[in-house]
Motif scaffolding. Structure first.
Motif, PDB file in Angstrom:
ATOM      1  N   ARG A   1      29.525  -8.927  -9.076  1.00 60.12           N
ATOM      2  CA  ARG A   1      28.712  -9.985  -9.698  1.00 60.12           C
ATOM      3  C   ARG A   1      29.590 -11.048 -10.352  1.00 60.12           C
ATOM      4  N   GLN A   2      30.597 -10.576 -11.098  1.00 62.28           N
ATOM      5  CA  GLN A   2      31.393 -11.533 -11.858  1.00 62.28           C
ATOM      6  C   GLN A   2      32.269 -12.409 -10.976  1.00 62.28           C
TER       7      GLN A   2
ATOM      8  N   GLY B   1      22.977 -17.039  -9.374  1.00 65.11           N
ATOM      9  CA  GLY B   1      22.530 -17.754 -10.571  1.00 65.11           C
ATOM     10  C   GLY B   1      22.075 -19.163 -10.216  1.00 65.11           C
TER      11      GLY B   1
ATOM     12  N   SER C   1      23.966 -21.544 -20.338  1.00 64.76           N
ATOM     13  CA  SER C   1      24.837 -22.113 -19.313  1.00 64.76           C
ATOM     14  C   SER C   1      24.605 -23.606 -19.120  1.00 64.76           C
TER      15      SER C   1
ATOM     16  N   ASP D   1      23.950  -5.434 -15.621  1.00 63.82           N
ATOM     17  CA  ASP D   1      23.669  -6.820 -16.001  1.00 63.82           C
ATOM     18  C   ASP D   1      22.249  -7.259 -15.714  1.00 63.82           C
TER      19      ASP D   1
ATOM     20  N   ASP E   1      24.750 -13.439 -22.045  1.00 66.54           N
ATOM     21  CA  ASP E   1      23.608 -13.641 -21.140  1.00 66.54           C
ATOM     22  C   ASP E   1      24.039 -13.997 -19.724  1.00 66.54           C
ATOM     23  N   SER E   2      23.198 -13.620 -18.789  1.00 68.52           N
ATOM     24  CA  SER E   2      23.197 -14.127 -17.415  1.00 68.52           C
ATOM     25  C   SER E   2      21.755 -13.937 -16.992  1.00 68.52           C
ATOM     26  N   SER E   3      21.233 -14.828 -16.151  1.00 69.52           N
ATOM     27  CA  SER E   3      19.774 -14.797 -16.023  1.00 69.52           C
ATOM     28  C   SER E   3      19.236 -14.277 -14.697  1.00 69.52           C
TER      29      SER E   3
ATOM     30  N   GLY F   1      28.374 -20.665 -15.642  1.00 72.73           N
ATOM     31  CA  GLY F   1      27.823 -19.976 -14.462  1.00 72.73           C
ATOM     32  C   GLY F   1      28.936 -19.349 -13.640  1.00 72.73           C
ATOM     33  N   SER F   2      28.595 -18.355 -12.815  1.00 74.68           N
ATOM     34  CA  SER F   2      29.639 -17.750 -11.979  1.00 74.68           C
ATOM     35  C   SER F   2      29.146 -17.478 -10.562  1.00 74.68           C
TER      36      SER F   2
END
Ligand SMILES: Cc1cc2nc3c(=O)[nH]c(=O)nc-3n(C[C@H](O)[C@H](O)[C@H](O)COP(=O)(O)O)c2cc1C
Length: 435
Positions: free
Chosen positions: A315-316, A142, A106, A79, A58-60, A137-138
């Motif tokens: 993104r990452q 986010g 997260s 993503d 997941d990532s939101s 988180g990254s």
């Protein structure tokens, strides 16, 4: 259990969102990515094949690092979109009886009390089959949905996560095992003397407790972790019961596994209590030629794929990769507050090569062929590495891929006595620690 047995899991990459939407085998209705059916189909096939766990990534947020815009992310579905994995989990639980279900949440988006309550509930309703993939988180996007302009600094996020874990542990053990009395004759539901507030006041969190529910079947969710930096490995050594990681070859797998096991030992834990699973994307077909043809087709990269990959890397890492030329080496020093171990591997390399490598990896050619060939290779790798298993990943899988792995490859692993044919235990953790 055989001495050489290893574990299997599936990384549901791109989370509760679209899978093979522009694939020839995408299924009947692409718009159904908002429904649980693809996840349920996969979970049932995995249980049939004796997998340990289904990990929902997941990532939101809708990312916007690449070109400072969310357009590429939405155009190619990089993503995003993603629905809430904690809502998918009960559908997977309901569709299975033994499979472990790991939900990503997260520590910088949840409050510890809220998270401890959620996982306590999920473990109760699944009869002890829940795990938590702990992420910190990254990218800054986010953080911007959670009252902050930026992510906390990388290492501090892990410091916060340590305290987060301590609070959760306290909450999860706040009810004695016999606190729930259920004495109908004397009219006693629960014994207040056996339920304990934690009164935690730390650097980052203040939580009174107790949790408003009895102890969950497993007492705590199985802790899954993926941090690859030095600080991430230290966190894993302290808390993780399963670590998921990408590796370039068996030597790299062995090195990573030994490092993680050493961190566990340094934290005073039994290294066998951390199962390290390596990402793989096998391509299986009836003949080697057919499998190789599919492999070759999958690494042909068009402009859409290049933009997809650049947006994903951006993104990452939090670094906008549109600023670099594809055919030139990247700077020797790239600063990331995101996935640091990954970014360190890119420094000084030609961007186009990284992209081609990403499309290829971790489906290296050795994992391409007939079920017999790939099962044999997986056996060899595990013998060289020492354990503990593999995590299948394919961000764009169509349903046909599920069948090829779960009903094609895995039966061959089972025939060789390498993976389980039946679940021995009721709870996820007990199955994971069984060998
Ligand atoms: C296999 C794998 C799965 C991951 N899944 C997620 C995820 O679902 N959500 C997320 O925010 N980060 C995810 N990550 C990122 C890690 O949690 C971690 O932030 C990243 O590996 C960087 O850690 P490091 O800075 O310690 O290297 C994943 C990483 C790997 C290797």
């Amino acid at each position: 259990m055989g001495a050489d047995m290893f574990h299997l899991a599936w990384f549901f990459s791109k989370g509760f969102g679209p899978k093979a939407w522009k694939h020839r085998w995408h299924g009947s209705d692409v718009a159904r990515f908002t429904k649980p059916d693809t996840g349920v189909f996969l979970a049932q096939a995995m249980e049939r094949a004796g997998f340990d766990y289904f990990m929902i990534e997941d990532s939101s947020n809708v990312p916007y690092t690449y070109q400072g815009s969310h357009n590429a992310y939405l155009r190619h579905s990089v993503d995003t979109p993603k629905l809430d994995p904690a809502v998918l989990a009960p559908f997977l639980i309901e569709a299975t009886t033994n499979l472990g279900i790991v939900v990503t949440c997260s520590t910088t988006e949840y409050q510890p009390f809220m998270l401890a309550r959620l996982f306590n509930t999920l473990d109760h309703v699944s009869d002890g089959r829940i795990g938590w993939n702990v992420v910190t988180g990254s990218n800054d996007g986010g953080a911007q949905n959670y009252n902050r302009d930026r992510q906390w600094p990388h290492d501090e996020r892990y410091d916060m996560a340590d305290e987060f874990m301590e609070v959760c542990r306290g909450l999860w053990s706040g009810w004695d095992d016999d606190a729930l009395v259920l004495d109908l004759e004397n009219g006693i539901f629960a014994d207040g003397d056996k339920v304990h507030p934690i009164d935690h006041e730390g650097k980052y969190y203040k939580v009174r407790g107790p949790l408003s529910a009895p102890p969950m079947p497993q007492r705590s969710p199985v802790i899954c972790q993926a941090g690859g930096s030095g600080r991430g490995h230290r966190f894993a050594g302290q808390w993780a019961e399963t670590v998921i990681t990408a590796a370039t070859d068996p030597a790299d797998m062995k090195r990573q596994r030994e490092a993680i096991r050493q961190h566990a030992a340094d934290a005073g834990r039994d290294p066998d209590g951390v199962k390290v699973l390596f990402l793989v994307s096998p391509i299986i077909d009836e003949t080697t030629e057919l499998a190789l043809a599919r492999h070759n087709a999958s690494v042909e990269i068009d402009d859409n794929e290049v933009q997809y990959q650049l947006a994903s890397l951006s993104r990452q890492s939090g670094i906008d990769f549109s600023q670099f030329a594809l055919d030139e080496p990247l700077p020797e020093r790239l600063v990331s507050n995101g996935h640091q171990s990954m970014v360190a591997k890119w420094e000084g390399r030609v961007l186009g090569d990284i992209i081609r490598g990403n499309v290829l990896s971790p489906g290296s050619k050795s994992f391409v062929g007939t079920p017999d060939h790939v099962a044999g290779y997986m056996d060899e790798v595990m013998q060289e590495v020492g354990g503990d298993g593999f995590l299948f990943v394919n961000s764009y899988f169509p349903r046909r891929y599920v069948t090829e792995i779960c009903d094609g490859l895995v039966p061959e692993l089972q025939r060789r006595g390498l993976t389980r044919t039946a679940y021995e235990h009721e709870h996820f953790r007990d199955n994971l620690m069984a060998f």
